[in-house]
Design a protein around this motif. Sequence first.
Motif, PDB file in Angstrom:
ATOM      1  N   LEU A   1     -57.454  -5.968   5.599  1.00 47.72           N
ATOM      2  CA  LEU A   1     -56.598  -7.013   6.150  1.00 47.72           C
ATOM      3  C   LEU A   1     -55.173  -6.466   6.173  1.00 47.72           C
ATOM      4  O   LEU A   1     -54.685  -5.951   5.170  1.00 47.72           O
ATOM      5  N   MET A   2     -54.520  -6.576   7.331  1.00 53.35           N
ATOM      6  CA  MET A   2     -53.127  -6.181   7.470  1.00 53.35           C
ATOM      7  C   MET A   2     -52.329  -7.461   7.707  1.00 53.35           C
ATOM      8  O   MET A   2     -52.495  -8.126   8.728  1.00 53.35           O
ATOM      9  N   LEU A   3     -51.496  -7.827   6.738  1.00 58.18           N
ATOM     10  CA  LEU A   3     -50.757  -9.088   6.745  1.00 58.18           C
ATOM     11  C   LEU A   3     -49.291  -8.842   7.089  1.00 58.18           C
ATOM     12  O   LEU A   3     -48.705  -7.879   6.600  1.00 58.18           O
ATOM     13  N   LYS A   4     -48.701  -9.722   7.891  1.00 58.59           N
ATOM     14  CA  LYS A   4     -47.277  -9.674   8.187  1.00 58.59           C
ATOM     15  C   LYS A   4     -46.627 -10.929   7.631  1.00 58.59           C
ATOM     16  O   LYS A   4     -47.069 -12.040   7.907  1.00 58.59           O
ATOM     17  N   THR A   5     -45.571 -10.738   6.816  1.00 61.80           N
ATOM     18  CA  THR A   5     -44.961 -11.860   6.121  1.00 61.80           C
ATOM     19  C   THR A   5     -43.511 -11.570   5.775  1.00 61.80           C
ATOM     20  O   THR A   5     -43.000 -10.485   6.049  1.00 61.80           O
ATOM     21  N   ARG A   6     -42.874 -12.544   5.151  1.00 63.59           N
ATOM     22  CA  ARG A   6     -41.545 -12.340   4.581  1.00 63.59           C
ATOM     23  C   ARG A   6     -41.712 -11.665   3.223  1.00 63.59           C
ATOM     24  O   ARG A   6     -42.602 -12.018   2.453  1.00 63.59           O
ATOM     25  N   THR A   7     -40.834 -10.744   2.913  1.00 63.37           N
ATOM     26  CA  THR A   7     -40.877 -10.063   1.623  1.00 63.37           C
ATOM     27  C   THR A   7     -40.751 -11.057   0.472  1.00 63.37           C
ATOM     28  O   THR A   7     -41.440 -10.931  -0.541  1.00 63.37           O
ATOM     29  N   CYS A   8     -39.929 -12.069   0.648  1.00 64.07           N
ATOM     30  CA  CYS A   8     -39.699 -13.053  -0.422  1.00 64.07           C
ATOM     31  C   CYS A   8     -40.943 -13.898  -0.720  1.00 64.07           C
ATOM     32  O   CYS A   8     -40.984 -14.590  -1.741  1.00 64.07           O
ATOM     33  N   ARG A   9     -41.971 -13.840   0.111  1.00 55.43           N
ATOM     34  CA  ARG A   9     -43.202 -14.614  -0.105  1.00 55.43           C
ATOM     35  C   ARG A   9     -44.331 -13.775  -0.715  1.00 55.43           C
ATOM     36  O   ARG A   9     -45.435 -14.281  -0.940  1.00 55.43           O
ATOM     37  N   MET A  10     -44.079 -12.486  -0.984  1.00 54.10           N
ATOM     38  CA  MET A  10     -45.148 -11.606  -1.450  1.00 54.10           C
ATOM     39  C   MET A  10     -45.769 -12.047  -2.774  1.00 54.10           C
ATOM     40  O   MET A  10     -46.982 -11.939  -2.945  1.00 54.10           O
ATOM     41  N   GLU A  11     -44.994 -12.559  -3.698  1.00 53.93           N
ATOM     42  CA  GLU A  11     -45.588 -13.011  -4.965  1.00 53.93           C
ATOM     43  C   GLU A  11     -46.591 -14.133  -4.721  1.00 53.93           C
ATOM     44  O   GLU A  11     -47.646 -14.178  -5.338  1.00 53.93           O
ATOM     45  N   GLU A  12     -46.266 -15.038  -3.787  1.00 52.48           N
ATOM     46  CA  GLU A  12     -47.195 -16.125  -3.447  1.00 52.48           C
ATOM     47  C   GLU A  12     -48.436 -15.589  -2.736  1.00 52.48           C
ATOM     48  O   GLU A  12     -49.543 -16.084  -2.962  1.00 52.48           O
ATOM     49  N   VAL A  13     -48.247 -14.590  -1.882  1.00 50.50           N
ATOM     50  CA  VAL A  13     -49.381 -13.958  -1.194  1.00 50.50           C
ATOM     51  C   VAL A  13     -50.307 -13.324  -2.232  1.00 50.50           C
ATOM     52  O   VAL A  13     -51.526 -13.531  -2.203  1.00 50.50           O
ATOM     53  N   ILE A  14     -49.735 -12.582  -3.159  1.00 49.61           N
ATOM     54  CA  ILE A  14     -50.533 -11.933  -4.204  1.00 49.61           C
ATOM     55  C   ILE A  14     -51.291 -12.966  -5.027  1.00 49.61           C
ATOM     56  O   ILE A  14     -52.487 -12.822  -5.275  1.00 49.61           O
ATOM     57  N   ARG A  15     -50.618 -14.031  -5.414  1.00 46.02           N
ATOM     58  CA  ARG A  15     -51.267 -15.088  -6.203  1.00 46.02           C
ATOM     59  C   ARG A  15     -52.425 -15.723  -5.425  1.00 46.02           C
ATOM     60  O   ARG A  15     -53.517 -15.908  -5.960  1.00 46.02           O
ATOM     61  N   PHE A  16     -52.211 -16.035  -4.145  1.00 49.01           N
ATOM     62  CA  PHE A  16     -53.264 -16.628  -3.321  1.00 49.01           C
ATOM     63  C   PHE A  16     -54.470 -15.698  -3.227  1.00 49.01           C
ATOM     64  O   PHE A  16     -55.617 -16.131  -3.384  1.00 49.01           O
ATOM     65  N   VAL A  17     -54.215 -14.411  -2.962  1.00 52.89           N
ATOM     66  CA  VAL A  17     -55.324 -13.462  -2.836  1.00 52.89           C
ATOM     67  C   VAL A  17     -56.073 -13.349  -4.156  1.00 52.89           C
ATOM     68  O   VAL A  17     -57.314 -13.407  -4.183  1.00 52.89           O
ATOM     69  N   ARG A  18     -55.360 -13.227  -5.261  1.00 49.51           N
ATOM     70  CA  ARG A  18     -56.024 -13.108  -6.568  1.00 49.51           C
ATOM     71  C   ARG A  18     -56.890 -14.329  -6.870  1.00 49.51           C
ATOM     72  O   ARG A  18     -57.980 -14.201  -7.423  1.00 49.51           O
ATOM     73  N   GLU A  19     -56.418 -15.503  -6.501  1.00 41.11           N
ATOM     74  CA  GLU A  19     -57.157 -16.737  -6.793  1.00 41.11           C
ATOM     75  C   GLU A  19     -58.344 -16.954  -5.856  1.00 41.11           C
ATOM     76  O   GLU A  19     -59.239 -17.727  -6.176  1.00 41.11           O
ATOM     77  N   ASN A  20     -58.366 -16.298  -4.702  1.00 45.02           N
ATOM     78  CA  ASN A  20     -59.401 -16.558  -3.695  1.00 45.02           C
ATOM     79  C   ASN A  20     -60.242 -15.349  -3.324  1.00 45.02           C
ATOM     80  O   ASN A  20     -61.091 -15.441  -2.442  1.00 45.02           O
ATOM     81  N   HIS A  21     -60.040 -14.230  -3.963  1.00 46.80           N
ATOM     82  CA  HIS A  21     -60.725 -12.983  -3.621  1.00 46.80           C
ATOM     83  C   HIS A  21     -61.988 -12.824  -4.459  1.00 46.80           C
ATOM     84  O   HIS A  21     -61.987 -13.172  -5.637  1.00 46.80           O
ATOM     85  N   PRO A  22     -63.078 -12.284  -3.872  1.00 45.03           N
ATOM     86  CA  PRO A  22     -64.306 -12.109  -4.651  1.00 45.03           C
ATOM     87  C   PRO A  22     -64.241 -10.977  -5.681  1.00 45.03           C
ATOM     88  O   PRO A  22     -65.023 -10.967  -6.627  1.00 45.03           O
ATOM     89  N   TYR A  23     -63.319 -10.019  -5.530  1.00 42.65           N
ATOM     90  CA  TYR A  23     -63.210  -8.924  -6.500  1.00 42.65           C
ATOM     91  C   TYR A  23     -62.448  -9.400  -7.739  1.00 42.65           C
ATOM     92  O   TYR A  23     -61.505 -10.196  -7.633  1.00 42.65           O
ATOM     93  N   SER A  24     -62.801  -8.865  -8.898  1.00 45.49           N
ATOM     94  CA  SER A  24     -62.059  -9.200 -10.112  1.00 45.49           C
ATOM     95  C   SER A  24     -60.672  -8.561 -10.099  1.00 45.49           C
ATOM     96  O   SER A  24     -59.737  -9.090 -10.702  1.00 45.49           O
ATOM     97  N   VAL A  25     -60.523  -7.425  -9.421  1.00 48.49           N
ATOM     98  CA  VAL A  25     -59.229  -6.770  -9.243  1.00 48.49           C
ATOM     99  C   VAL A  25     -59.037  -6.551  -7.748  1.00 48.49           C
ATOM    100  O   VAL A  25     -59.584  -5.606  -7.172  1.00 48.49           O
ATOM    101  N   ALA A  26     -58.305  -7.439  -7.126  1.00 50.48           N
ATOM    102  CA  ALA A  26     -58.092  -7.369  -5.675  1.00 50.48           C
ATOM    103  C   ALA A  26     -56.961  -6.398  -5.355  1.00 50.48           C
ATOM    104  O   ALA A  26     -55.932  -6.388  -6.027  1.00 50.48           O
ATOM    105  N   GLU A  27     -57.178  -5.599  -4.312  1.00 50.23           N
ATOM    106  CA  GLU A  27     -56.110  -4.728  -3.823  1.00 50.23           C
ATOM    107  C   GLU A  27     -55.166  -5.561  -2.980  1.00 50.23           C
ATOM    108  O   GLU A  27     -55.560  -6.156  -1.981  1.00 50.23           O
TER     109      GLU A  27
END
Length: 173
Positions: free
Chosen positions: A119-145
Amino acid sequence: MFGALQSFGKLVSTTAYYCSAGSALRLNGKQLIFPNNRAKYTPRMSSGTATTKEAGTTTTTTTTEYSIAFVTTPDINASNKLARGLVEKKLVACVNIIPGLTSIYEWEGKINEDPEYLLMLKTRTCRMEEVIRFVRENHPYSVAEVISVPIASGNAPYLEWIGKIVPQSGHPN
């Protein structure tokens, strides 16, 4: 698609990695050659501006306002779920789902080779922590890239579109 990859090559050339004119990139087993580049770059990875001059025009963009993030997933269902969720929550403006990757990595002491989606995502840099949190909470891997790089320069109307779609944290559009 070559145009997008050519732009990706330009992005890579403005960061610590370099994809010079005439160099090659492999994707889905196909070799892509980056032809001589007509653009002249003055990249700066700190705050400030980066200027791109091409065909007599100049576009200046803030170097750290927007980012591209990369996330790998095991299948199309996980890819679609993450992509839709990120866009619906206005954490990203766009997600490209790229099939056909093979990842080779070490996990729990064993070398693995697995098919994945990127997945190649385009976003604001200031939203990256929220993006990371969303992916971690919704990703099937225990350690999401989830990794990101700032966009040093780009097509100003496209970058403005990202800004219109993705509000700054706490600021509705």
